[in-house]
Design a protein around this motif. Structure first.
Motif, PDB file in Angstrom:
ATOM      1  N   GLN A  79       0.824  -1.134   0.110  1.00 11.31           N
ATOM      2  CA  GLN A  79      -0.028  -0.170  -0.092  1.00 11.31           C
ATOM      3  C   GLN A  79       0.798   1.146  -0.095  1.00 11.31           C
ATOM      4  O   GLN A  79       0.900   1.934   0.975  1.00 11.31           O
ATOM      5  CB  GLN A  79      -1.020   0.091   1.341  1.00 11.31           C
ATOM      6  N   GLU A 129      -0.266   4.720   1.191  1.00 11.72           N
ATOM      7  CA  GLU A 129      -0.406   4.818   2.879  1.00 11.72           C
ATOM      8  C   GLU A 129       0.875   4.859   3.645  1.00 11.72           C
ATOM      9  O   GLU A 129       1.363   3.920   4.190  1.00 11.72           O
ATOM     10  CB  GLU A 129      -1.372   3.743   3.470  1.00 11.72           C
ATOM     11  N   TYR A 174       0.193  -2.183  10.919  1.00 12.42           N
ATOM     12  CA  TYR A 174       0.624  -2.898   9.627  1.00 12.42           C
ATOM     13  C   TYR A 174      -0.554  -2.715   8.847  1.00 12.42           C
ATOM     14  O   TYR A 174      -1.827  -2.494   9.245  1.00 12.42           O
ATOM     15  CB  TYR A 174       0.760  -4.546   9.914  1.00 12.42           C
ATOM     16  N   THR A 175      -0.084  -3.040   7.571  1.00 14.54           N
ATOM     17  CA  THR A 175      -1.153  -3.104   6.572  1.00 14.54           C
ATOM     18  C   THR A 175      -1.702  -4.572   6.554  1.00 14.54           C
ATOM     19  O   THR A 175      -1.392  -5.388   7.194  1.00 14.54           O
ATOM     20  CB  THR A 175      -0.626  -3.024   4.986  1.00 14.54           C
TER      21      THR A 175
END
Length: 293
Positions: free
Chosen positions: A133, A136, A170-171
């Motif tokens: 990501q 982000e 965390y993603t």
């Protein structure tokens, strides 16, 4: 009746000024950036994630067992109580309400101190926070290796973070890659003294004991947290060289070795600080129980 050491205004004001001068290089820059609307990708964390204000950090407290003479500045604080017309001290009547939190904190400090340190995480929690990501991003800094290569570093390693407050950022794609899965529910079972974030969090534990903990201990914890924050960010996937931080390239064998050396160093210096906080917590619990009885 508890015995208190009464500090004269001359004595306590000198100590308060020494403390303010010690932390002011950090607080002054934070205030300046805030007034100008500037952000710093490394140091703002110390005042945002750890939410003690610059003014709160600058304010000196003598801690439990002390009283201040001729201290109207402290008499106006809700956390202080008057002993007489001239003298104030930290308000012990506020301690019983803190007893559950203090008890949990003592358990955390004790269990962490007893557990063996682990050295195999290599600071990859920050990498897991941007895994798959790239939009982000938690900092206004570009990824040092780019999105694809950053993802490849995560995929080529076993993620082994034991810190609940790192793991929660965390993603979604990164969380299944980490073993164990640290949460608040299992924090007492997983927190260990090799973790950079567990040692950085000693600062939060310290300032949450104010005004019953002395400010020298809080300042010691803050300075250690600042050093750990620098190591943490240098080992991150972000390119922070424009801010004066050369990377610790944990994707390489040399970078891993450097990270572990620094990890061991800060863990060794955190150990006596953790013991100081454990003793302080035990003392506050005893006082809280006395006042609650």
């Amino acid at each position: 009746m508890r015995r208190l050491r009464v500090l004269s205004r001359t004595e306590w004001s000198a100590r308060a000024e020494e403390h303010r001068a010690r932390v002011e290089p950090w607080t002054r820059e934070r205030v300046r950036r805030r007034e100008l609307g500037e952000k710093h990708p490394v140091w703002d964390f110390l005042f945002e994630y750890y939410n003690l204000s610059p003014g709160g950090l600058e304010r000196w407290h003598p801690g439990l067992g002390h009283a201040l003479a001729e201290a109207p500045e402290y008499a106006r604080l809700a956390s202080y109580a008057r002993l007489d017309d001239r003298t104030v001290t930290a308000d012990l009547s506020r301690l019983p309400a803190r007893l559950p939190g203090l008890t949990w904190t003592r358990e955390l400090l004790s269990r962490t101190a007893e557990r063996p340190a682990r050295w195999g995480c290599f600071g990859l929690h920050e990498w897991a926070m941007v895994y798959r990501q790239p939009a982000e991003r938690r900092h206004a800094a570009r990824l040092r290796l780019g999105p694809s290569a950053t993802d490849a570093v995560v995929e080529s390693h076993r993620l082994a973070c034991t810190h609940a407050d790192a793991y929660r950022f965390y993603t979604a794609d990164a969380r299944p890659l980490n073993r164990p899965a640290p949460t608040r529910d299992n924090q007492l079972e997983l927190e260990q003294p090799g973790c950079l974030h567990a040692n950085m969090d000693l600062y939060r534990i310290a300032f949450r004991m104010l005004p019953f903990l002395d400010s020298d201990t809080v300042a010691d914890a803050f300075e250690l947290a600042a050093e750990i924050r620098e190591v943490d960010m240098r080992a991150s996937p972000y390119d922070l060289r424009a801010h004066g931080f050369d990377p610790i390239a944990v994707e390489t064998a040399e970078g891993k070795a450097e990270y572990v050396r620094r990890q061991r160093d800060v863990a060794a210096r955190a150990e006596p600080l953790r013991e100081r906080l454990l003793r302080a917590t035990h003392r506050l619990i005893e006082n809280a129980q006395e006042d609650a009885a």
